[in-house]
Write an enzyme that holds these catalytic residues in place. Sequence first.
Site, PDB file in Angstrom:
ATOM      1  N   ASP A 178      12.403 -47.797  81.577  1.00 12.36           N
ATOM      2  CA  ASP A 178      13.389 -46.327  81.378  1.00 12.36           C
ATOM      3  C   ASP A 178      13.141 -44.643  82.673  1.00 12.36           C
ATOM      4  O   ASP A 178      14.240 -44.225  82.462  1.00 12.36           O
ATOM      5  CB  ASP A 178      11.919 -45.914  80.530  1.00 12.36           C
ATOM      6  N   CYS A 229       8.279 -54.014  80.719  1.00 10.17           N
ATOM      7  CA  CYS A 229       7.739 -52.504  81.248  1.00 10.17           C
ATOM      8  C   CYS A 229       8.419 -52.267  78.893  1.00 10.17           C
ATOM      9  O   CYS A 229       8.382 -53.075  78.327  1.00 10.17           O
ATOM     10  CB  CYS A 229       9.212 -52.582  81.741  1.00 10.17           C
ATOM     11  N   ASP A 230       8.882 -50.250  78.786  1.00 15.40           N
ATOM     12  CA  ASP A 230       8.421 -49.919  78.371  1.00 15.40           C
ATOM     13  C   ASP A 230       8.843 -50.784  76.307  1.00 15.40           C
ATOM     14  O   ASP A 230       8.532 -50.911  75.661  1.00 15.40           O
ATOM     15  CB  ASP A 230       9.319 -48.458  77.683  1.00 15.40           C
ATOM     16  N   LYS A 231      10.519 -51.094  76.342  1.00 14.19           N
ATOM     17  CA  LYS A 231      10.927 -51.347  75.114  1.00 14.19           C
ATOM     18  C   LYS A 231      10.951 -52.834  75.449  1.00 14.19           C
ATOM     19  O   LYS A 231      10.735 -53.281  74.165  1.00 14.19           O
ATOM     20  CB  LYS A 231      12.098 -50.778  74.814  1.00 14.19           C
ATOM     21  N   CYS A 233       5.774 -49.208  85.885  1.00 14.07           N
ATOM     22  CA  CYS A 233       4.699 -47.795  86.895  1.00 14.07           C
ATOM     23  C   CYS A 233       3.046 -47.612  86.724  1.00 14.07           C
ATOM     24  O   CYS A 233       2.384 -47.698  85.938  1.00 14.07           O
ATOM     25  CB  CYS A 233       5.889 -46.369  86.450  1.00 14.07           C
ATOM     26  N   GLU A 236      14.521 -40.724  75.518  1.00 16.88           N
ATOM     27  CA  GLU A 236      12.744 -39.923  75.857  1.00 16.88           C
ATOM     28  C   GLU A 236      12.812 -38.425  76.460  1.00 16.88           C
ATOM     29  O   GLU A 236      13.532 -38.323  77.199  1.00 16.88           O
ATOM     30  CB  GLU A 236      12.038 -40.435  76.653  1.00 16.88           C
ATOM     31  N   SER A 274       8.189 -39.659  77.283  1.00 14.32           N
ATOM     32  CA  SER A 274       7.653 -40.803  78.298  1.00 14.32           C
ATOM     33  C   SER A 274       6.547 -41.009  78.204  1.00 14.32           C
ATOM     34  O   SER A 274       5.928 -39.846  77.948  1.00 14.32           O
ATOM     35  CB  SER A 274       8.050 -40.504  79.567  1.00 14.32           C
TER      36      SER A 274
END
Length: 554
Positions: A78, A119-121, A191, A442, A468
């Site tokens: 992202d 990570c995010d998704k 991150c 985001e 985010s």
Amino acid sequence: MRSDVIKKGLERAPHRSLLKALGITDDEMRRPFIGIVSSWNEIIPGHVHLDKVVEAVKAGVRMAGGVPFVFPTIGICDGIAMDHRGMKFSLPSRELIADSIEIVASGFPFDGLVFVPNCDKITPGMMMAMGRLNIPSVLISGGPMLAGRYNGRDIDLITVFEAVGGYKVGKVDEETLKAIEDLACPGAGSCAGLFTANTMNSLAEALGIAPRGNGTVPAVHAKRLRMAKEAGMLVVELVKRDVKPRDIVTLDSFMNAVMVDLATGGSTNTVLHLKAIAESFGIDFDIKLFDELSRKIPHICNISPVGPYHIQDLDDAGGIYAVMKRLQENGLLKEDAMTIYLRKIGDLVREAKILNEDVIRPFDNPYHKEGGLGILFGNLAPEGAVAKLSGVPEKMMHHVGPAVVFEDGEEATKAILSGKIKKGDVVVIRYEGPKGGPGMREMLSPTSAIVGMGLAEDVALITDGRFSGGSHGAVIGHVSPEAAEGGPIGIVKDGDLIEIDFEKRTLNLLISDEEFERRMKEFTPLVKEVDSDYLRRYAFFVQSASKGAIFRKP
């Protein structure tokens, strides 16, 4: 075994022949076949090292008597996808990840699965696939990035985003910005703050589907590889005992995950993802649960982006199991929830130790008296909206201000950075929802610009898009229904007064009932041109954010 359908009987000779082309021996044909799905690639910092994690998982599978097979899925960072067309594809990739894993694991009847995301998704997409397939499974993530260091303090990616805003107003010079850019992301891992990736990897522990330390042990630590071996061994044991994800994950598991989320101050995206994951597990999960529990669970971990600590500090303090120990101390943990260890989570949490009383504070000395997330309702959000309460400045807990309306995130960011947004304003960004974006992008750049420009104490932002996990301030996302679906956010005009009350969890447009009804009757949603076949299909099938932005069922 599930894999016997391609291994046993004379009629399966062709199948065995193809397997032998892979080097599989007759002895291995008698062992459990374990699929290992990995999102390894060379463009995402959180994924660049997953090949090493996968090798450790394979070793663990073999140690326990299984046969490992690795297959891939996609992933999007992202951070790299931010502020351009690529962000439209981030949330939609979650559905594609879940679908692709379901397809491969159905086409090849593995006896068990190990999911290796980061990570995010990717993590929620894999968790959705786990629930759908209901094959003995373990999730082991790649782990968090270490924080960077600049001028004697820890920094992370959000420091860079906010430094850009600082540069625009002369608070940060170009040399400092370059130094922060060079030092904020020191190596592999997701991150370093409690952003979406690390929140979801932590909640996998609370759900009981990942090893202890999954959410917090740094990516570059050798312990991560030892955990990966453990994951490989655990899945073989689950296969032998025929324990499936739906035997482990229950509504109590989700309640534990929500309580951990609230106590740590996790990402707002978890509301979206947990709803979608629960659906894949066949569990009725109401997002109002976040708000009900938020009144009982204080915010006890002050982790970036709202505080000075990073995930490595949480790990040093005892990790997610230590956070759950605080819940247990106060009689809130659902102790009978099961785990991949084939032990109740309450028994495991009793063994945890809290090693830093400031990183994981007691309930009677919290950072905030209520949990980190809240669900707001009102005439602007009849189906709800989501806020990160732990990131809201005290003076903005109740705010009334004039709306400044934008039809996309880029225009809002330009206006903020060019000084067009004044103290007291409420920035409204619409047509950024799941259907309207499409893709529910985001809004990290506008929120970071507000912080960097020194407006975080005086400006609010609401959107039908997402934030985010690194966003903070008086910001409200997931406003539902979205503008593209005829939601009231679509009728807001420049200068309209908007009232936000975070304590009462309300979000209202301050116009008369008659004017509200007139505007709603006359409102025709804007239809954007979509230049992607996949996004057109996504916009057609996707449901409201209040339903997890999952696809409608035929």
